[in-house]
Design a protein around this motif. Sequence first.
Motif, PDB file in Angstrom:
ATOM      1  N   LEU A 102       0.640  -1.257  -0.337  1.00 42.71           N
ATOM      2  CA  LEU A 102       0.227  -0.401   0.066  1.00 42.71           C
ATOM      3  C   LEU A 102       1.104   1.267  -0.058  1.00 42.71           C
ATOM      4  O   LEU A 102       1.874   0.930   0.759  1.00 42.71           O
ATOM      5  N   CYS A 103       0.110   2.168  -0.841  1.00 43.92           N
ATOM      6  CA  CYS A 103       1.638   3.549  -0.516  1.00 43.92           C
ATOM      7  C   CYS A 103       1.010   4.519   0.659  1.00 43.92           C
ATOM      8  O   CYS A 103      -0.475   4.855   0.263  1.00 43.92           O
ATOM      9  N   SER A 104       2.142   4.695   0.893  1.00 46.04           N
ATOM     10  CA  SER A 104       2.253   5.373   2.326  1.00 46.04           C
ATOM     11  C   SER A 104       1.938   7.205   1.783  1.00 46.04           C
ATOM     12  O   SER A 104       1.547   7.640   2.506  1.00 46.04           O
ATOM     13  N   LYS A 105       2.129   6.620   0.599  1.00 45.93           N
ATOM     14  CA  LYS A 105       2.033   8.500   0.062  1.00 45.93           C
ATOM     15  C   LYS A 105       0.211   8.724  -0.256  1.00 45.93           C
ATOM     16  O   LYS A 105      -0.150  10.039   0.357  1.00 45.93           O
ATOM     17  N   CYS A 106      -0.433   7.773  -0.447  1.00 45.25           N
ATOM     18  CA  CYS A 106      -1.527   8.197  -0.583  1.00 45.25           C
ATOM     19  C   CYS A 106      -2.389   7.208   0.950  1.00 45.25           C
ATOM     20  O   CYS A 106      -3.417   6.995   0.650  1.00 45.25           O
ATOM     21  N   HIS A 107      -1.767   7.427   2.374  1.00 45.21           N
ATOM     22  CA  HIS A 107      -2.879   7.270   3.149  1.00 45.21           C
ATOM     23  C   HIS A 107      -2.824   5.647   2.975  1.00 45.21           C
ATOM     24  O   HIS A 107      -4.055   5.201   3.458  1.00 45.21           O
TER      25      HIS A 107
ATOM     26  N   ARG B  67       5.444   0.876  -8.101  1.00 46.83           N
ATOM     27  CA  ARG B  67       4.515   1.912  -8.627  1.00 46.83           C
ATOM     28  C   ARG B  67       3.353   1.836  -8.288  1.00 46.83           C
ATOM     29  O   ARG B  67       2.627   1.055  -7.894  1.00 46.83           O
ATOM     30  N   CYS B  68       3.414   2.974  -7.564  1.00 52.20           N
ATOM     31  CA  CYS B  68       1.750   3.160  -6.787  1.00 52.20           C
ATOM     32  C   CYS B  68       0.530   3.635  -8.149  1.00 52.20           C
ATOM     33  O   CYS B  68       0.853   3.688  -8.947  1.00 52.20           O
ATOM     34  N   SER B  69      -0.102   2.719  -7.594  1.00 54.54           N
ATOM     35  CA  SER B  69      -1.217   3.189  -9.080  1.00 54.54           C
ATOM     36  C   SER B  69      -1.941   4.571  -9.382  1.00 54.54           C
ATOM     37  O   SER B  69      -2.394   4.772 -10.295  1.00 54.54           O
ATOM     38  N   ASN B  70      -1.648   5.195  -8.075  1.00 47.65           N
ATOM     39  CA  ASN B  70      -2.907   6.775  -8.406  1.00 47.65           C
ATOM     40  C   ASN B  70      -2.024   7.737  -8.205  1.00 47.65           C
ATOM     41  O   ASN B  70      -1.801   7.989  -9.016  1.00 47.65           O
ATOM     42  N   CYS B  71      -0.972   7.250  -7.213  1.00 51.29           N
ATOM     43  CA  CYS B  71       0.583   8.619  -7.112  1.00 51.29           C
ATOM     44  C   CYS B  71       1.310   8.495  -8.125  1.00 51.29           C
ATOM     45  O   CYS B  71       2.665   9.546  -8.497  1.00 51.29           O
ATOM     46  N   GLN B  72       1.524   7.732  -8.563  1.00 52.07           N
ATOM     47  CA  GLN B  72       3.011   6.783  -9.308  1.00 52.07           C
ATOM     48  C   GLN B  72       4.037   6.899  -8.910  1.00 52.07           C
ATOM     49  O   GLN B  72       5.580   6.795  -9.862  1.00 52.07           O
ATOM     50  N   SER B  73       3.785   7.182  -7.711  1.00 46.03           N
ATOM     51  CA  SER B  73       5.532   7.400  -7.104  1.00 46.03           C
ATOM     52  C   SER B  73       6.555   5.609  -7.014  1.00 46.03           C
ATOM     53  O   SER B  73       4.769   5.266  -6.641  1.00 46.03           O
ATOM     54  N   ILE B  74       7.236   5.599  -7.221  1.00 41.01           N
ATOM     55  CA  ILE B  74       8.102   4.452  -6.856  1.00 41.01           C
ATOM     56  C   ILE B  74       8.719   4.136  -5.500  1.00 41.01           C
ATOM     57  O   ILE B  74       9.414   4.764  -4.721  1.00 41.01           O
TER      58      ILE B  74
END
Length: 330
Positions: A240-245, A258-265
């Motif tokens: 789960l992406c920590s940048k997207c809560h 890679r995050c499916s929402n914010c694209q960050s790695i």
Amino acid sequence: MHYSLAKGGESMLLKKREVSSKQRVLEMVERRLPKSHAKYDYFQEMLRRTRAGYAGEQRVDKEWQEIYLQHAHYLLHDVQLKVEGGSIHQMDTLFMSQNFVLIVEIKNIAGRVDYMEDNHQFIRVTSDGRVDGFRNPFDQVKRHARFLHRLFQMSGHHLPIETIVVSANPSMIMSPTFLSQPIIHVSGLAERVEQLFQQHQQVYLSENDLRELSTHILKMHTPTQWTLDIKVDELKKGALCSKCHFDHVLRYTHGKWRCSNCQSIDNQSMLLALHDFRLMVGNNIKNAQFRDFFDIDSEKAAYHLLKKLKFEAIGENKNREYVIPTNLLE
Ligand SMILES: [Zn+2]
């Protein structure tokens, strides 16, 4: 592991305090339980209280570090002793010396507290007038004391047992009903320990016996695993992406997460996810479970990811299980 060097005798932190299994599980729930779930707020509140309790305990642990004692002693934080028959004695801190043993129960309560000795009731009144009941800490420590008394008897030792309830929260206001009870604010701990040495001048154990008895108790320590009363399939899977809560999953493509929402790695997200998997499902993970959890199609890709982690592997081929270490995030 030396804790502080007292000139008069040996002083050791025999067991340090760690984040409880309850807190670890609740932190996993915070990431993985959908915010729309009926019990989300309930677990958030439980996590808040658990964290506050831990912070209070750490506050008191810090006070011990500043206490200078000439007497040999050992400190054991968060000792959990299982009795035959299943009941558990969880002691926030056990202070062991040659003259006496002190059982410490730590409370982190804000507000005005009252104690009704006759009916053993411990209550807190908040500033807006709400009344909450608490588990009676005096009965708790007395129960532990009776247990230790039996334990010492069985090992052929006689040692006075003292108990104290320590408030870690400066905004806990004690009513006069507490005057005759063994309870203090954390700032008074050093003075109380000195008083106890004044009261107990007789030495009951040699330094050797003290070390043996303390290590014996340490060996008896059995940490309890806190269990969650919700089903695993109610929790979110994947990295789960920590940048997207923790609301969006990361996908493994071209050797990167890679995050499916914010694209960050974020290649660390897989480790946190495996840490969560251990708390959700168990210590071991198979290739098929790994693929299902992270939504990876390729068995080969999963194999290489698992291999790179260098976890201990048990079994062969399809039955191979990888052991997720407990200290994965440290
Ligand atoms: Zn993201």
